[in-house]
Design a protein around this motif. Structure first.
Motif, PDB file in Angstrom:
ATOM      1  N   ASP A   1      -6.305  -1.097  -4.645  1.00 53.46           N
ATOM      2  CA  ASP A   1      -5.661  -1.702  -3.471  1.00 53.46           C
ATOM      3  C   ASP A   1      -6.556  -2.808  -2.934  1.00 53.46           C
ATOM      4  OD1 ASP A   1      -4.029  -2.300  -1.387  1.00 53.46           O
ATOM      5  OD2 ASP A   1      -4.328  -0.408  -0.295  1.00 53.46           O
ATOM      6  N   GLU A   2      -6.186  -4.064  -3.236  1.00 52.99           N
ATOM      7  CA  GLU A   2      -6.957  -5.238  -2.827  1.00 52.99           C
ATOM      8  C   GLU A   2      -8.448  -5.047  -3.080  1.00 52.99           C
ATOM      9  OE1 GLU A   2      -5.841  -7.007   0.846  1.00 52.99           O
ATOM     10  OE2 GLU A   2      -3.914  -5.964   0.894  1.00 52.99           O
TER      11      GLU A   2
ATOM     12  N   SER B   1       0.837  -1.216   0.000  1.00 54.14           N
ATOM     13  CA  SER B   1       0.000   0.000   0.000  1.00 54.14           C
ATOM     14  C   SER B   1       0.864   1.255   0.000  1.00 54.14           C
ATOM     15  CB  SER B   1      -0.920   0.020   1.221  1.00 54.14           C
ATOM     16  OG  SER B   1      -1.832  -1.050   1.152  1.00 54.14           O
TER      17      SER B   1
END
Ligand SMILES: Nc1ncnc2c1ncn2[C@@H]1O[C@H](COP(=O)(O)OP(=O)(O)O)[C@@H](O)[C@H]1O
Ligand SMILES: [Mg+2]
Lengths: 832, 226
Positions: free
Chosen positions: B165-166, B46
Motif C-alpha cells: 500500500d503506497e 486501501s
C-alpha cells in the motif's frame, strides 16, 4: 517459538525504557507493602518484647490458690519456661520498728523477661542484675529503708525467719502497672518461703505463675489451659490485654499504618492502571502487524500475556529486593537509635507484598490487555482504528473490584472496606464533576489572558475529558499526601500532648485522710505539680439490677447455675465532686449538687459488664452493702499518668475517713535525691516510680513517628509515579499538537510556557480540590477511627494548590522536556 | 487465477448514515502477475486491498484467494492464509519499534512456528543491503532503510502474493526509486504475484497491469502487455 518473542519484547522494551513506569509502579507497590509490613511487624514484635518486660513474662497466670502441678508440667512439656512469684502482705520487723510489706518470693528463673535493678542506696539509680537474693537474703525497696531506717546488712525479721538485707531493690520489671500496691516490696528466694511459716490455710496469698516461650508454644499451651481456668479465682494475662497505656497507643499506630499502606497501594495501583493502559495502547500497532502477518489470536494473546507475566515477575522481584533493603536500612537506623535489636519477621509480609503486586499488575492490565488482543488487523491500513467493542464498565468493574479486594485484605473488614470504597467512589464522582466545572470556567478566564495562557487554556479545554481524569489522579495523589501529612502531625501532637515533658513520673499512695492537707501544702511549697489527691476505698461489686454477679457467690453455686458476669476482683472505688481531667462523659450526666447517690462507670467496664445509665449496682464496702444507680458512663484516657478509676461515686455516698489517698506528681529527674527529705514527714506513704513506663511510652511514640515519616515518603513516591504515568499517557497527543503548532511557526518559548501554564493550572486546581477532600477525610478519620478531636488545617488550603502547581508543573515539564527541545522536523519524523 | 473477486462491495455505517465505499468490483489476477491500483485519495484503494488480503470482509460479493472463499472463513482461518500465502508492505513501514531489524524480519516465520527463521532473515537482510544493520532498532534506521527491512520481512514467508500500500509514499524520490527497484527485483526472483497501490505513475507503468479506482468503482487502464 512464541515465548521467544515475548522474552525479546520484554528485554528490548525494558532496555529502551518503555516499560519503566509500569515496572516502577508494580515494583513500588511491592516495595511499599513489603517494607512497610516488614517494618511494622518487626517494630511490633520489638514493642511486644519490650512490653513483655512489664509482666516479666509473656503470660502470667494469677491465682488465689496453688495450681495443679500438672499445669506446670504441661508448660515444660510444651517447651515453655516458667517461674513462680508468690506474694502476700506481712509485717516485717527491723531493730527499732516494724512495717507492713509486700513479700515476693520468686523462683530461680524469675524474671523471664526484663531485668531486676538493684543499688546500694535508697532512691538512687540502680543497675541491672541477673542475680536473685541468695538463701537468707532479702532485697528491699527504697521506701522500706525510709520507713524502718534500715541500712544494708541489717537484719529483717519476717515470720519465723531472719533475712539479711543485701540490696536496695530499685526496679522490678513487673511492678510498674499496679499503682495500688501500697506496701514496699521485699524480694526473697522461693525456697526460703516455707520456713517463714506465713503461708497458712486461709491466708491471703497471690500465686503468680510466669510463662515465656515461642509464640506458637505459648498459644498451644494457652488453648490447652484456658478452658480449665476458674474465671473467678484465676486470671490469665497477656501483654496487650488490659488498660495498659501501651496497648492503646499500639492500636492507634497499627490502624494508622494499615490505612497509610492501603492508601499507598491504591496510589501505586492507579499508577499501574495508567501505565498498563498506555503500554497497551503503544502496542496496538504491533498486534495489528502480527495479525496481518498471520499470527493467530491465541498465539498473540499468549505472547502478550507471557510478556506481561514476565514483566510482573521481574518488577515484583525488583520490588521485593528494594523493599527488603529499604526496610533493613530503616531498621538498622531505628535499632541503633533505640539501642534495641528488632526480631526478624515471618513470611507474612512477603506473601502480602507479592500477592498485592500480582493482583495489581494482573487485574489492572487485564482490561487494556483484552482490548489490545482484540485490535483488528485492518488497523495497518486504517491507522485510527482501535477496537472499542469492550465495554468501559468492564474496566471500572475490574479496577473497582480489585481495589475493594485489596481493601478487604488490608483491613480484614468487609464493612470498613465497603464504607471506604463507597466514600472513595463518591469522592471520585464529585471530583470529576468539580474538575469539569473548573476546566470550563478556566476557558472563559483564559480568553482575557496573554497568548501563552490562551494556548494553555485551549489545550486544557481540548483535552477536557482526559484532563478531568488526569485531574482526579493528581487530586487523589495530592490528597493522600496531604492526608498522611496532616494525620501524622495530628497523631504525633496528640500523643505528645498526653505525655508532655512534665507528665507525672511518681505516684504517691497510702496517704491518710488527716495528711491530705499537709501533703498538698508540701507540693505547693516545693513547686511540684501534682494531680488532685483521690480517695481510695476498696469494695466489691455484688449485683447488677438485683442479679448477683458471679464473684459474689460461692464456687458450688456458681457451677450450678448461670450468673451475670461481674468485675472479677476487688475494685478501687473513689468519690469526687467534679469530672476528673481527661475523662469524657459519653452517656448520662455528671453528679449535680442536689441529687445524690449514684455512680459513674468507665466506658470499657460498662461495655464488658453490659451496663447502661439507670442500671442499679450493689456494692459491698467494708462489710456494708448499698445500691446506687449508674448516672453516667465515662471515657477514660489510660495513656495519662494520672490516677484513673472504673467507679466514681458522688461524695455523699461514699465519703469516709477510712479512705487512703493517691496522687501522681512530676519531679524533675535531677531532683530525685530530694525525695527522701520531701517525704520524711509522711513515713507511711509509698512512692511509686513510673519513669520506666513513661520511657517506654515515649519510645513507642518515637518508633511510630519514624514509621509514619517512612510511610509519608512512600506515599509521596507513589503519588509522583501516578503523576508521571498520567503525563506520559497524554504525551502522544501533545506530540501531535506540538508538531502542528510548531509547523505553523509558534515560537518555542511560547509553546514551552503554554505547557507549563497548563500544568500549573491543572496542579493548582487539583491541589485545591485535594485540600478540601483531605479536610473532609481527616475529619471523618479523626472522629470515626482514631477517636480524636477534629481540627481544621488552614495551612493545607494554601499548601495544597501551591504544592500541586509546583509538583505537577515540574514533573509535567520534565516529562515533556524532550518533546519541547525538538525542532519541527524532528517532531514530524517522530510521528511518522 | 490466484485472486478472484465477484461483485465485491463494501458498505460502512457512519454518523451521517450508511456509506458505500466500494461498488460491485469484479477482477481477476493471475499468479505471477504484477498489478498496480491507482486513483485519487479516498477513492477506495486501501479498502479494496484490505478485502483482497482478507484483513476485512466484503459486505456483498466474493473474494477468492488460491480458490478459497475468504467469506467462508473466520478471522483465524484468514490469518492462517495470510501466514501461508501473503506478504505485506505499508506506506508507514509498520515495523515493531521494540524489535531489531533482524527480529522484525524473523517475526512472520516465528509466528508460523518455523525453525530456520534466523538464517533466512539474515540472508534476506543481506539481499536488501542491510547485512550490517541487523541489531539496529527501527528508530535508528532511515525511512528507506526501514522500508527495505519491511521488504525483507514481506518475503521471508515466500508468499505467493505480495500486497503493497503506497510503499514509496513516505519516501523522497531517490530513496523511493531504490526501494522500488528492490521490490521488483525480489518480486521477479521469487515469482510472486504483486498487488500494489500507488500514486506514482512511473511505478504503476512498470506493472503488468494498472487498475484505476474512481469513487469506489474500478476502471481498467491497460491490459496485459506481455
Ligand atoms: N470504516 C470506515 N468508516 C467510514 N468511512 C470509511 C471507513 N473506511 C474507509 N472509509 C472512507 O472510505 C473512503 C475510501 O478510503 P480508502 O480506501 O482508505 O481510500 P484510499 O486508500 O484510496 O485513499 C474514504 O473516504 C474513507 O474516509
Ligand atoms: Mg490508502
Amino acid at each position: 517459538m512464541w515465548h521467544k518473542i515475548s522474552w525479546r519484547l520484554l528485554q528490548h522494551e525494558l532496555r529502551r525504557g518503555e516499560l519503566t513506569i509500569m515496572a516502577a509502579a508494580i515494583a513500588l507497590s511491592v516495595c511499599a507493602v513489603l517494607s512497610l509490613s516488614l517494618f511494622s511487624e518487626r517494630l511490633q514484635a520489638g514493642l511486644l518484647e519490650r512490653s513483655a518486660e512489664f509482666l516479666a513474662a509473656d503470660r502470667v497466670l494469677r491465682s488465689r490458690d496453688e495450681v495443679n502441678t500438672e499445669w506446670l508440667q504441661q508448660a515444660s512439656d510444651e517447651g515453655l519456661r516458667w517461674a513462680r512469684r508468690t506474694s502476700f502482705n506481712s509485717m516485717a520487723f527491723a531493730a527499732s520498728d516494724m512495717a507492713l510489706v509486700d513479700i515476693k518470693a520468686v523462683s530461680s528463673e524469675y524474671p523471664l523477661r526484663g531485668q531486676l535493678e538493684v543499688g546500694s542506696q535508697a532512691f538512687a539509680e540502680g543497675a541491672p542484675t541477673d542475680e536473685l537474693p541468695q538463701s537468707g537474703e532479702a532485697w528491699v525497696a527504697s521506701q522500706l529503708f525510709q520507713r524502718l531506717e534500715l541500712a544494708l546488712g541489717d537484719t529483717l525479721e519476717i515470720g519465723n525467719s531472719e533475712f539479711t538485707v543485701t540490696q536496695v531493690l530499685t526496679h522490678e520489671p513487673d511492678s510498674g502497672l499496679n499503682v495500688f500496691t501500697d506496701s514496699p516490696n521485699v524480694l526473697i528466694g522461693y525456697d526460703d518461703l516455707a520456713a517463714t511459716g506465713l503461708i497458712q490455710p486461709g491466708s491471703r496469698v497471690n500465686y503468680h505463675y510466669l510463662f515465656a516461650g515461642d509464640n506458637a508454644d505459648i498459644e498451644r499451651f494457652e488453648s490447652w489451659l484456658l478452658p480449665q481456668l476458674d474465671d473467678v479465682t484465676q486470671r490469665w494475662q497477656g501483654i496487650t490485654d488490659g488498660d495498659t497505656p501501651l496497648a492503646s497507643s499500639l492500636q492507634r499506630a497499627e490502624q494508622f499504618m494499615l490505612l497509610a499502606s492501603l492508601l499507598g497501594v491504591v496510589l501505586a495501583a492507579t499508577a499501574v492502571a495508567v501505565a498498563a493502559q498506555r503500554y497497551c495502547q503503544r502496542n496496538y500497532d504491533a498486534v495489528a502487524i502480527m495479525k496481518t502477518l498471520g499470527g493467530s489470536r491465541g498465539l498473540i494473546s499468549r505472547i502478550f500475556t507471557l510478556h506481561l507475566l514476565l514483566l510482573t515477575v521481574f518488577s515484583i522481584a525488583l520490588g521485593t529486593l528494594l523493599g527488603y533493603l529499604l526496610q533493613a536500612g530503616v531498621i538498622y537506623f531505628v535499632a541503633a537509635y533505640l539501642e534495641q535489636s528488632l526480631p526478624a519477621a515471618g513470611s507474612g509480609p512477603y506473601v502480602l507484598a507479592i500477592g498485592t503486586g500480582l493482583l495489581c499488575a494482573l487485574m489492572f492490565s487485564l482490561y487494556p490487555l483484552l482490548r489490545l488482543i482484540k485490535v483488528p488487523p485492518l488497523r495497518v491500513l486504517q491507522r485510527d482504528l482501535a477496537q472499542s467493542s469492550l465495554r468501559a464498565w468492564l474496566q471500572w468493574l475490574i479496577g473497582g473490584g480489585t481495589i475493594y479486594i485489596l481493601m478487604v485484605v488490608y483491613s480484614s473488614s468487609w464493612l470498613l472496606s465497603a464504607a471506604l470504597f463507597a466514600g472513595g467512589s463518591m469522592a471520585v464522582l464529585v471530583l470529576l464533576g468539580i474538575s469539569r466545572l473548573f476546566i470550563r470556567a478556566s476557558r472563559t478566564a483564559g480568553m482575557q489572558a496573554g497568548s501563552s495562557w490562551r494556548l494553555a487554556m485551549a489545550g486544557m479545554q481540548r483535552r477536557a475529558k482526559q484532563n478531568s481524569v488526569q485531574m482526579i489522579s493528581f487530586a487523589t495523589a495530592l490528597m493522600l499526601f496531604l492526608l498522611v501529612l496532616a494525620l501524622r502531625n495530628e497523631l504525633l501532637a496528640d500523643w505528645q500532648n498526653q505525655l508532655p515533658d512534665d507528665a507525672p513520673n511518681y505516684f504517691v499512695v497510702n496517704v491518710a485522710d488527716d495528711q491530705v492537707a499537709e501533703l498538698n501544702a508540701m507540693f505547693e511549697r516545693e513547686q511540684i505539680s501534682a494531680t488532685d489527691l483521690y480517695p481510695i476505698v476498696p469494695g466489691r461489686l455484688m449485683a447488677i439490677n438485683d442479679e448477683l454477679v458471679r464473684d459474689a457467690v460461692s464456687k458450688e453455686e456458681r457451677d450450678a447455675s448461670e450468673f451475670r458476669e461481674g468485675f472479677g476482683r476487688e475494685l478501687q472505688l473513689t468519690w469526687r465532686a467534679d469530672l476528673p481531667p481527661n475523662n469524657n462523659l459519653t452517656e448520662g450526666n455528671w453528679f449535680s449538687e442536689d441529687e445524690t447517690g449514684s455512680v459513674s462507670v468507665e466506658s470499657q467496664v460498662a461495655e464488658r459488664l453490659n451496663l447502661a445509665v439507670g442500671d442499679e449496682l450493689r456494692f459491698s464496702v467494708g462489710g456494708d452493702e448499698f445500691s446506687v444507680p449508674v448516672s453516667s458512663i465515662r471515657e477514660v484516657d489510660w495513656n495519662t499518668m494520672q490516677p484513673n478509676f472504673y467507679m466514681i461515686f458522688d461524695p455523699a455516698t461514699l465519703q469516709t475517713s477510712s479512705a487512703t489517698y493517691i496522687a501522681s506528681f512530676y519531679l524533675a529527674p535531677e531532683r530525685s535525691d530530694e525525695l527522701y527529705e520531701l517525704f520524711r514527714n509522711f513515713p507511711q506513704v509509698s512512692l511509686i516510680d513510673v519513669d520506666t513506663i513513661i520511657g517506654q511510652l515515649r519510645e513507642v511514640i518515637e518508633q511510630v513517628s519514624l514509621a509514619i515519616t517512612f510511610v509519608l515518603v512512600l506515599v509521596v513516591l507513589a503519588g509522583a509515579l501516578v503523576l508521571v504515568a498520567q503525563v506520559q499517557a497524554t504525551l502522544e497527543e501533545r506530540e501531535k499538537e506540538l508538531v502542528i503548532l510548531r509547523t505553523l511557526g509558534a515560537p518555542g518559548k511560547l509553546l514551552s510556557r503554554a505547557v507549563t501554564y497548563e500544568f500549573v493550572i491543572l496542579g493548582a486546581l487539583a491541589g485545591l480540590i485535594a485540600a478540601v477532600a483531605m479536610e473532609l477525610s481527616v475529619f471523618l478519620l479523626q472522629t470515626q477511627v482514631f477517636a480524636m478531636q477534629p481540627s481544621i488545617h488552614w495551612r493545607f488550603w494554601i499548601l495544597g494548590p501551591v504544592l500541586g502547581a509546583t509538583i505537577v508543573a515540574l514533573l509535567g515539564k520534565a516529562v515533556c522536556a524532550r518533546l519541547l527541545a525538538q525542532n519541527a522536523a524532528g517532531l514530524i519524523r517522530r510521528l511518522s | 487465477m490466484i485472486i478472484q473477486t465477484t461483485a465485491v462491495s463494501k458498505k460502512v455505517e457512519t454518523s451521517a448514515g450508511p456509506l458505500t465505499i466500494l461498488h460491485a468490483i469484479t477482477l481477476a489476477i493471475k499468479a505471477g502477475e504484477s498489478v498496480a491500483i491507482v486513483g485519487a485519495s479516498g477513492s477506495g484503494k486501501s479498502t479494496l486491498l484490505s478485502l483482497l488480503a482478507g484483513l476485512d470482509i466484503a459486505t456483498t460479493g466474493q473474494v477468492l484467494i488460491d480458490n478459497e472463499n475468504l467469506g467462508d472463513l473466520d478471522e483465524e482461518q484468514r490469518a492462517k492464509i495470510r501466514a501461508d500465502k501473503v506478504g505485506f508492505i505499508f506506506q508507514s513501514f509498520l515495523l515493531i519499534p521494540s524489535l531489531t531489524a533482524l527480529e522484525n524480519v524473523m517475526l512472520p516465520a516465528e509466528l508460523a512456528g518455523r525453525k530456520d527463521a534466523e538464517a533466512q532473515a539474515r540472508e534476506l537482510l543481506g539481499k536488501v543491503g542491510l547485512g550490517e544493520r541487523l541489531t539496529h532498532y527501527p528508530n535508528q534506521l532511515s525511512g528507506g532503510e526501514q522500508q527495505r527491512v519491511a521488504i525483507a520481512r514481506a518475503f521471508i514467508g515466500q508468499p505467493k502474493i505480495l500486497f503493497a500500500d503506497e510503499p514509496t509514499g513516505n519516501l523522497d524520490s531517490t530513496t523511493g526509486h531504490t526501494v522500488e527497484a528492490l521490490l521488483f527485483e525480489m518480486n521477479k526472483a521469487q515469482g510472486t504475484t504483486l498487488v500494489m497501490v500507488t500514486h506514482d505513475t512511473t511505478l504503476a507503468q512498470k506493472c503488468d497491469r494498472v487498475l484505476e479506482m474512481q469513487a469506489g468503482e474500478l476502471k481498467e487502464q491497460s491490459v496485459d502487455v506481455a
